[in-house]
Design an enzyme around this catalytic site. Structure first.
Site, mmCIF file in Angstrom:
data_model
loop_
_atom_site.group_PDB
_atom_site.id
_atom_site.type_symbol
_atom_site.label_atom_id
_atom_site.label_comp_id
_atom_site.label_asym_id
_atom_site.label_seq_id
_atom_site.Cartn_x
_atom_site.Cartn_y
_atom_site.Cartn_z
ATOM 1 N N THR A 125 0.828 -1.214 0.000
ATOM 2 C CA THR A 125 0.000 0.000 0.000
ATOM 3 C C THR A 125 0.861 1.262 0.000
ATOM 4 O O THR A 125 1.991 1.246 0.514
ATOM 5 C CB THR A 125 -0.904 -0.006 1.254
ATOM 6 O OG1 THR A 125 -1.487 1.279 1.425
ATOM 7 C CG2 THR A 125 -0.121 -0.320 2.531
ATOM 8 N N ASP A 126 0.297 2.342 -0.514
ATOM 9 C CA ASP A 126 1.018 3.621 -0.469
ATOM 10 C C ASP A 126 1.175 4.130 0.963
ATOM 11 O O ASP A 126 1.987 5.021 1.231
ATOM 12 C CB ASP A 126 0.311 4.678 -1.344
ATOM 13 C CG ASP A 126 -1.121 4.995 -0.928
ATOM 14 O OD1 ASP A 126 -1.623 4.371 0.025
ATOM 15 O OD2 ASP A 126 -1.735 5.870 -1.564
ATOM 16 N N GLU A 127 0.391 3.550 1.895
ATOM 17 C CA GLU A 127 0.469 4.029 3.281
ATOM 18 C C GLU A 127 1.828 3.764 3.920
ATOM 19 O O GLU A 127 2.150 4.356 4.948
ATOM 20 C CB GLU A 127 -0.650 3.412 4.125
ATOM 21 C CG GLU A 127 -2.015 3.844 3.669
ATOM 22 C CD GLU A 127 -3.101 3.706 4.727
ATOM 23 O OE1 GLU A 127 -2.783 3.576 5.912
ATOM 24 O OE2 GLU A 127 -4.279 3.740 4.332
ATOM 25 N N TYR A 153 -1.569 -0.357 11.191
ATOM 26 C CA TYR A 153 -1.817 -1.012 9.903
ATOM 27 C C TYR A 153 -0.652 -0.782 8.947
ATOM 28 O O TYR A 153 -0.057 -1.728 8.414
ATOM 29 C CB TYR A 153 -3.124 -0.501 9.272
ATOM 30 C CG TYR A 153 -3.212 -0.802 7.788
ATOM 31 C CD1 TYR A 153 -3.379 -2.107 7.335
ATOM 32 C CD2 TYR A 153 -3.097 0.220 6.831
ATOM 33 C CE1 TYR A 153 -3.430 -2.391 5.973
ATOM 34 C CE2 TYR A 153 -3.155 -0.057 5.472
ATOM 35 C CZ TYR A 153 -3.322 -1.368 5.047
ATOM 36 O OH TYR A 153 -3.354 -1.650 3.706
ATOM 37 N N LYS A 157 2.163 -3.426 7.312
ATOM 38 C CA LYS A 157 2.361 -3.622 5.869
ATOM 39 C C LYS A 157 3.814 -3.322 5.489
ATOM 40 O O LYS A 157 4.404 -4.007 4.651
ATOM 41 C CB LYS A 157 1.416 -2.727 5.063
ATOM 42 C CG LYS A 157 -0.057 -3.068 5.182
ATOM 43 C CD LYS A 157 -0.423 -4.427 4.606
ATOM 44 C CE LYS A 157 -0.344 -4.489 3.103
ATOM 45 N NZ LYS A 157 -0.800 -5.805 2.574
HETATM 46 P P1 NAD Z 1 -10.246 -6.580 2.712
HETATM 47 O O1 NAD Z 1 -10.189 -6.290 4.179
HETATM 48 O O2 NAD Z 1 -11.473 -6.219 1.947
HETATM 49 O O3 NAD Z 1 -10.007 -8.136 2.477
HETATM 50 C C1 NAD Z 1 -9.037 -8.870 3.162
HETATM 51 C C2 NAD Z 1 -9.297 -10.359 2.932
HETATM 52 O O4 NAD Z 1 -8.250 -11.090 3.580
HETATM 53 C C3 NAD Z 1 -10.613 -10.849 3.518
HETATM 54 O O5 NAD Z 1 -11.255 -11.693 2.602
HETATM 55 C C4 NAD Z 1 -10.188 -11.626 4.751
HETATM 56 O O6 NAD Z 1 -11.067 -12.701 5.091
HETATM 57 C C5 NAD Z 1 -8.817 -12.156 4.321
HETATM 58 N N1 NAD Z 1 -7.938 -12.443 5.464
HETATM 59 C C6 NAD Z 1 -7.692 -11.638 6.526
HETATM 60 N N2 NAD Z 1 -6.862 -12.270 7.384
HETATM 61 C C7 NAD Z 1 -6.561 -13.476 6.827
HETATM 62 C C8 NAD Z 1 -5.739 -14.562 7.217
HETATM 63 N N3 NAD Z 1 -5.047 -14.547 8.382
HETATM 64 N N4 NAD Z 1 -5.644 -15.633 6.404
HETATM 65 C C9 NAD Z 1 -6.343 -15.673 5.233
HETATM 66 N N5 NAD Z 1 -7.153 -14.688 4.820
HETATM 67 C C10 NAD Z 1 -7.254 -13.594 5.608
HETATM 68 O O7 NAD Z 1 -8.963 -5.907 2.103
HETATM 69 P P2 NAD Z 1 -8.757 -5.183 0.688
HETATM 70 O O8 NAD Z 1 -9.185 -3.780 0.805
HETATM 71 O O9 NAD Z 1 -9.306 -6.054 -0.365
HETATM 72 O O10 NAD Z 1 -7.154 -5.185 0.611
HETATM 73 C C11 NAD Z 1 -6.461 -6.296 0.052
HETATM 74 C C12 NAD Z 1 -4.977 -6.038 0.103
HETATM 75 O O11 NAD Z 1 -4.684 -4.854 -0.631
HETATM 76 C C13 NAD Z 1 -4.434 -5.784 1.507
HETATM 77 O O12 NAD Z 1 -3.183 -6.413 1.595
HETATM 78 C C14 NAD Z 1 -4.314 -4.277 1.610
HETATM 79 O O13 NAD Z 1 -3.273 -3.922 2.487
HETATM 80 C C15 NAD Z 1 -3.969 -3.920 0.163
HETATM 81 N N6 NAD Z 1 -4.388 -2.584 -0.298
HETATM 82 C C16 NAD Z 1 -5.686 -2.174 -0.148
HETATM 83 C C17 NAD Z 1 -6.068 -0.933 -0.682
HETATM 84 C C18 NAD Z 1 -7.490 -0.433 -0.561
HETATM 85 O O14 NAD Z 1 -7.769 0.698 -0.964
HETATM 86 N N7 NAD Z 1 -8.437 -1.216 -0.071
HETATM 87 C C19 NAD Z 1 -5.132 -0.145 -1.335
HETATM 88 C C20 NAD Z 1 -3.807 -0.586 -1.447
HETATM 89 C C21 NAD Z 1 -3.466 -1.832 -0.937
HETATM 90 O O1 DAU Z 2 -4.091 4.160 0.585
HETATM 91 C C1 DAU Z 2 -4.349 2.793 0.569
HETATM 92 C C2 DAU Z 2 -5.162 2.405 1.783
HETATM 93 O O2 DAU Z 2 -6.475 2.914 1.573
HETATM 94 C C3 DAU Z 2 -5.197 0.892 2.016
HETATM 95 O O3 DAU Z 2 -3.905 0.447 2.316
HETATM 96 C C4 DAU Z 2 -6.158 0.537 3.157
HETATM 97 O O4 DAU Z 2 -6.252 -0.871 3.283
HETATM 98 C C5 DAU Z 2 -7.511 1.116 2.831
HETATM 99 O O5 DAU Z 2 -8.420 0.846 3.889
HETATM 100 C C6 DAU Z 2 -7.414 2.617 2.586
HETATM 101 O O6 DAU Z 2 -7.044 3.308 3.808
HETATM 102 P P1 DAU Z 2 -7.701 4.709 4.223
HETATM 103 O O7 DAU Z 2 -7.524 4.873 5.684
HETATM 104 O O8 DAU Z 2 -7.250 5.795 3.327
HETATM 105 O O9 DAU Z 2 -9.244 4.382 3.835
HETATM 106 P P2 DAU Z 2 -10.618 4.657 4.601
HETATM 107 O O10 DAU Z 2 -11.704 4.310 3.645
HETATM 108 O O11 DAU Z 2 -10.661 4.044 5.951
HETATM 109 O O12 DAU Z 2 -10.590 6.240 4.794
HETATM 110 C C7 DAU Z 2 -10.431 7.113 3.684
HETATM 111 C C8 DAU Z 2 -10.393 8.532 4.217
HETATM 112 O O13 DAU Z 2 -11.698 8.862 4.721
HETATM 113 C C9 DAU Z 2 -9.444 8.732 5.384
HETATM 114 O O14 DAU Z 2 -8.859 10.019 5.284
HETATM 115 C C10 DAU Z 2 -10.334 8.663 6.612
HETATM 116 C C11 DAU Z 2 -11.645 9.219 6.106
HETATM 117 N N1 DAU Z 2 -12.870 8.648 6.743
HETATM 118 C C12 DAU Z 2 -13.011 7.313 6.798
HETATM 119 C C13 DAU Z 2 -14.118 6.745 7.361
HETATM 120 C C14 DAU Z 2 -14.274 5.234 7.441
HETATM 121 C C15 DAU Z 2 -13.847 9.506 7.222
HETATM 122 O O15 DAU Z 2 -13.730 10.740 7.157
HETATM 123 N N2 DAU Z 2 -14.956 8.939 7.793
HETATM 124 C C16 DAU Z 2 -15.137 7.602 7.903
HETATM 125 O O16 DAU Z 2 -16.168 7.159 8.470
#
Ligand code: NAD
Ligand code: DAU
Length: 339
Positions: A125-127, A153, A157
């Protein structure tokens, strides 16, 4: 080829499975998922009987189960999406993030080493780069930006990324890493900003914006992320990190206002609540490397992607309605009750 996809019952992993089944019907896909609160088997229901797809319920930290699966399937490629992914939850309970995101990654890489996979891809992730100041729009995260994390988190990562690079250097494991910005699209779990705001707005519930809503995220339609990973698997150089992002920076408040507009709901639903602890101000990816090396460019513009996403939630209440009852309501009450 046989490809193990961990976390395939979650948001991006499931979209990746659908993308790959379509793009590479000759491959066999094996989804490994523990089915935590974020995993949803109903997402994969339409493909459960496909001959080139198998679902296996397993924890990536369970070494015995993971090794047994590798022994049976002899995968060529592993793509590790499985993770605890929600920043707010990591602030409440960091330990499970360390367990899954770091220990789980090490187990998957040990298995990949033992069974000689041709590529281990870590979905990061970019985080891991921390955040950028709002008053420096000229700054972007490149692959050379130092790791500088803010939340449990992102730290977990980053730990996984460092371990992956160590496995490449020490054991020669053919590792690639991708670091993507915020994704949005179908099957996004309702605790994250965009689906949460859509679903709350549909119920005329308050839309809880953290702080002043001026934090900036760089939004990418999930299919564009899937395509980028596919390109890295087929043409990326081992030992390399690839940033993925669409140059689509938006303030949270503007996203929420846009969702109100799309749904015909009043902005008076917007409620400013206590800020997230350690809240990152701005993420912005420089995707030059993946563009130059692999020709990747995002295809879905935000204006179109957000419309498609809102439409998807309107059309798929049967998917999200069961999620937002029970356990999710307890979470919501705990996280937002006193905010
Ligand atoms: P998500 O939370 O929607 O899904 C995570 C999945 O992993 C779920 O299906 C969960 O059951 C499974 N899981 C969790 N713990 C596990 C374990 N111990 N063993 C097997 N399975 C397990 O997450 P997402 O948003 O789809 O993110 C997927 C990946 O992409 C993550 O690694 C996250 O860090 C990365 N990522 C997410 C975003 C985003 O915007 N959502 C952006 C950049 C990177
Ligand atoms: O940048 C990549 C990341 O993006 C991934 O690595 C993470 O897995 C993914 O969850 C996401 O993280 P963020 O923290 O950016 O996403 P989130 O949707 O939780 O929040 C997006 C922005 O919105 C953040 O600045 C917090 C804000 N927010 C979030 C929630 C849930 C609110 O203002 N209100 C809310 O209720």
């Amino acid at each position: 080829m046989t490809i193990i996809i961990t976390g395939g019952a979650g948001f991006i992993g499931s979209n990746f499975i659908y993308y790959m089944l379509n793009a590479h019907p000759e491959d066999r896909l094996l989804c490994v998922d523990k089915l935590t609160y974020a995993g949803n088997l109903s997402t994969l229901a339409p493909i459960m009987d496909k001959p080139n797809f198998r679902f296996c319920k397993a924890d990536i930290c369970d070494r015995e189960a993971v090794y047994a699966l590798f022994e049976e399937e002899k995968p060529d490629i592993v793509v590790n999406f499985a993770a605890e992914s929600h920043v707010d939850r990591s602030i409440e309970t960091p330990d499970i993030f360390l367990q899954t995101n770091i220990i789980g990654t090490s187990v998957m890489m040990d298995a990949s080493r033992k069974y000689g996979v041709k590529r281990y891809h870590q979905v990061s992730t970019d985080e891991v780069y921390g955040d950028l100041p709002l008053d420096r729009p000229d700054l972007f995260f490149t692959e050379e930006t130092p790791i500088h994390t803010s939340s449990p988190y992102s730290s977990s990562k980053a730990g996984a990324d460092l371990l992956a690079m160590a496995y490449y250097r020490t054991y020669g494991l053919p590792v690639t890493i991708s670091r993507c910005s915020n994704n949005y699209g179908p099957y996004h779990f309702p605790e994250k900003l965009i689906p949460l705001m859509i679903i709350n707005a549909l119920h005329d519930k308050p839309l809880p914006v953290y702080g002043e809503g001026i934090n900036v995220r760089d939004w990418l339609y999930v299919e564009d992320h899937c395509k980028a990973i596919d390109l890295i698997l087929h043409g990326g150089r081992v030992g390399e990190v690839y940033n993925i992002g669409g140059h689509n920076e938006m303030r949270n408040i503007d996203i929420v206002k846009l969702i109100c507009k799309e749904l015909g709901k009043p902005e008076s639903l917007i409620t400013f609540v206590t800020d997230r602890k350690g809240h990152d101000m701005r993420y912005a990816i420089d995707p030059t490397k993946i563009h130059n090396e692999l020709g990747w460019l995002p295809e879905t513009r935000f204006a179109e992607g957000i419309k498609k996403t809102v439409r998807w939630y309107l059309d798929n209440e049967a998917w999200w309605q069961p999620i937002i009852s029970g356990e999710y309501m307890d979470y919501y009450e705990k996280m937002y009750g006193n905010r």
